[in-house]
Design a protein around this motif. Structure first.
Motif, short mmCIF file in Angstrom:
data_model
loop_
_atom_site.label_atom_id
_atom_site.label_comp_id
_atom_site.label_asym_id
_atom_site.label_seq_id
_atom_site.Cartn_x
_atom_site.Cartn_y
_atom_site.Cartn_z
N ALA A 192 0.83 -1.20 0.00
CA ALA A 192 0.00 0.00 0.00
C ALA A 192 0.87 1.26 0.00
N ARG A 193 1.95 1.21 0.75
CA ARG A 193 2.84 2.37 0.78
C ARG A 193 3.47 2.63 -0.59
N TYR A 194 3.79 1.57 -1.30
CA TYR A 194 4.34 1.74 -2.65
C TYR A 194 3.32 2.41 -3.57
N ILE A 195 2.07 1.91 -3.54
CA ILE A 195 1.02 2.50 -4.38
C ILE A 195 0.79 3.96 -3.99
N ASP A 196 0.82 4.25 -2.69
CA ASP A 196 0.68 5.65 -2.25
C ASP A 196 1.73 6.54 -2.92
N ALA A 197 2.97 6.06 -2.94
CA ALA A 197 4.04 6.86 -3.54
C ALA A 197 3.79 7.13 -5.01
N VAL A 198 3.28 6.14 -5.72
CA VAL A 198 3.01 6.29 -7.16
C VAL A 198 1.89 7.28 -7.40
N VAL A 199 0.74 7.08 -6.74
CA VAL A 199 -0.44 7.89 -7.07
C VAL A 199 -0.33 9.31 -6.53
N LEU A 200 0.40 9.50 -5.42
CA LEU A 200 0.59 10.87 -4.94
C LEU A 200 1.54 11.63 -5.86
N ASP A 247 1.90 11.06 -9.06
CA ASP A 247 1.19 11.29 -10.32
C ASP A 247 -0.08 12.11 -10.15
N ARG A 248 -0.54 12.28 -8.91
CA ARG A 248 -1.80 12.98 -8.65
C ARG A 248 -2.93 12.33 -9.47
N SER A 249 -3.01 11.01 -9.40
CA SER A 249 -3.88 10.26 -10.31
C SER A 249 -5.19 9.79 -9.70
N ILE A 250 -5.34 9.88 -8.35
CA ILE A 250 -6.62 9.54 -7.73
C ILE A 250 -7.26 10.82 -7.23
N PRO A 251 -8.36 11.25 -7.83
CA PRO A 251 -8.98 12.50 -7.39
C PRO A 251 -9.75 12.32 -6.09
N GLY A 252 -9.65 13.31 -5.21
CA GLY A 252 -10.42 13.34 -3.98
C GLY A 252 -11.28 14.58 -3.95
N PRO A 253 -12.08 14.77 -2.91
CA PRO A 253 -12.98 15.93 -2.85
C PRO A 253 -12.26 17.26 -2.81
N ASP A 254 -11.03 17.25 -2.28
CA ASP A 254 -10.28 18.50 -2.16
C ASP A 254 -8.94 18.44 -2.87
N PRO A 289 -5.99 15.63 -5.14
CA PRO A 289 -5.52 14.24 -5.24
C PRO A 289 -5.32 13.61 -3.87
N ILE A 290 -5.61 12.32 -3.78
CA ILE A 290 -5.45 11.58 -2.53
C ILE A 290 -4.63 10.32 -2.78
N SER A 291 -4.20 9.70 -1.69
CA SER A 291 -3.43 8.47 -1.78
C SER A 291 -4.35 7.26 -1.85
N PHE A 292 -3.78 6.10 -2.15
CA PHE A 292 -4.51 4.84 -2.11
C PHE A 292 -5.03 4.59 -0.69
N THR A 293 -4.20 4.83 0.31
CA THR A 293 -4.61 4.63 1.69
C THR A 293 -5.78 5.54 2.06
N GLU A 294 -5.75 6.78 1.61
CA GLU A 294 -6.86 7.71 1.87
C GLU A 294 -8.12 7.28 1.16
N LEU A 295 -7.98 6.66 0.00
CA LEU A 295 -9.14 6.14 -0.72
C LEU A 295 -9.81 5.02 0.06
#
Length: 439
Positions: free
Chosen positions: A269-277, A279-286, A288-294
């Motif tokens: 999960a930490r590895y995926i967090d590093a990638v998506v943060l 890349d800013r690739s997972i949108p959140g309400p405010d 980009p968010i991390s996989f863990t935040e998702l």
């Protein structure tokens, strides 16, 4: 089976989405991205419930997708190419096998490729960087009552995986993806959603072309047919076990259940967090968010994920399949969780699952953990952990020496049984000795 045509991506001012989140150069690797072009067939019978070979319905559907290729220096290459079918559950390409096993793959000199075979991942690439990816398409438009609607279920994905893997294995053309390397064998891998697709591939497509030499599933395969002579190992978490009935295995297939594991480990999960943060690739309400935040909103208790390192068993599975293919030495036998007559998991007085592969983070834990977390996906399979306090660790183990002995004995047994590699056994013991547990 034709190979896809590979063209290296060269779009100034842009970078690949989902590039590796580790220092590849320090490991003696390069990473390159290619467009993959071809025409694909659609199949009848390529469904998850089938144990019969599929048949071609039609051919000639054009596609263009992308593949990320990580190649070692020629002197380091071990001859094996691992091709991961990207998981698209998050609405973008996820490398859930590479994130668990990347240290092993890079250390041992594998070439690694990640294929974008499905529409959800490709469409996210296009919205993320139109400049780089707008030309991509893996759609087929010959469905629906009028025969012109978009076809569901990614019918071209099976040929896309095959043709891209063949192009990598052939390593030919003007844009050679693996310069200076000769591929001796190809291992397919996938996790969860893409593992299910890869189950269908093993059962229905692999018999047609025989392209892949072995398969590794991380959480997990469904039932695999028993009449193929292609090694396949499925590494399975405790998190999915309550709702996923056990499969039967045969001469060339294995199922390895791993006690205490979640659908992604804390480390994956930490590895995926590093990638998506990055890349800013997972949108959140405010923003980009991390996989863990998702994951967090679906959890009953935080933080999520187990500290049991399922990647250690994924490492052993890949290594075992490679050894099976190259030396003919069969993998360790299947190992299952204990279940009662109704199929429910059996547990001891402390609530720990019975049976399965038992790693030292499970038998000598430094955290309280559980494999399931409520009933809402995705946290239902993402679990929970809470680190023990110093007083709790002392009460649990008494002395530091006792803790180290428990780690050593557990990992030694797992290595002897064939479910952990010697390197990972030694590292676990070294880390235990260096720790402050029960000092």
């Amino acid at each position: 089976m034709r190979a896809a045509a590979l063209t290296e991506v060269d779009v100034p001012g842009t970078a690949p989405m989902s590039a590796a989140a580790v220092d590849l150069a320090a490991a003696g690797y390069t990473e390159r991205e290619f467009y993959a072009d071809g025409t694909a067939a659609r199949y009848a019978g390529a469904v998850s419930t089938s144990l019969e070979t599929a048949r071609v319905v039609d051919r000639g559907s054009p596609y263009r997708t992308r593949v990320l290729v990580r190649a070692p220096e020629s002197k380091k290459f071990n001859g094996s190419l691992v091709v991961e079918w990207a998981n698209v559950t998050l609405g973008l390409d996820g490398e859930f096998v590479f994130n668990e096993a990347h240290e092993y793959l890079l250390r041992e000199g594998y070439a690694v490729a990640v294929v974008s075979a499905q529409r959800a991942g490709v469409e996210r690439l296009r919205t993320w960087s139109p400049e780089r990816y707008d030309s991509l398409s893996v759609d087929a438009d010959a469905c629906g009552p009028d025969g012109t609607s978009l076809c569901p279920e990614d019918p071209l994905s099976f040929d896309i995986l095959t043709q891209v893997a063949k192009a990598l294995k052939d390593n030919a053309g003007r844009h050679r993806p693996l310069p200076g390397l000769r591929v001796d064998n190809v291992i397919a891998t996938g996790q969860s959603q893409s593992g299910i697709r890869l189950t269908t591939y093993y059962n229905t497509i692999q018999p047609l072309y025989g392209l892949f030499d072995g398969f590794v599933y991380w959480d997990r395969s469904d039932q695999l047919r028993s009449d193929l002579t292609v090694p396949a190992i499925s590494v399975n978490s405790e998190a999915l076990a309550p709702d996923w009935p056990p499969v039967t295995t045969a001469r060339y297939t294995r199922a390895w259940d791993v006690a205490g594991t979640t659908h992604a480990s804390l480390y994956g999960a930490r590895y995926i967090d590093a990638v998506v943060l990055r890349d800013r690739s997972i949108p959140g309400p405010d923003g980009p968010i991390s996989f863990t935040e998702l994951i967090a909103p679906s959890c009953q208790v935080l933080p999520a994920f187990s500290t049991v390192d399922s990647g250690l068993v994924v490492n052993a599975a890949i290594d075992s399949v490679r050894t099976w293919v190259t030396r003919g030495r069969t993998a360790a036998p299947s190992v299952s969780f204990g279940r009662d007559a109704d199929g429910a998991l059996l547990r001891d007085a402390a609530g720990n699952v019975r049976g399965g592969i038992r790693l030292s983070q499970f038998t000598a834990p430094t955290a309280f953990q559980m494999a399931n977390n409520g009933t809402t996906f995705p946290c239902s399979v993402s679990g929970h952990h809470r680190g023990y306090t110093d007083d709790e660790l002392t009460a649990r183990y008494g002395t530091h020496r006792h803790y180290v002995e428990l780690v050593r004995d557990t990992m030694r047994q797992a290595r002897r049984d064939g479910y952990v590699l010697g390197f990972d056994e030694r590292e676990a013991v070294r880390a235990a000795r260096a720790s402050d547990v029960a000092r």
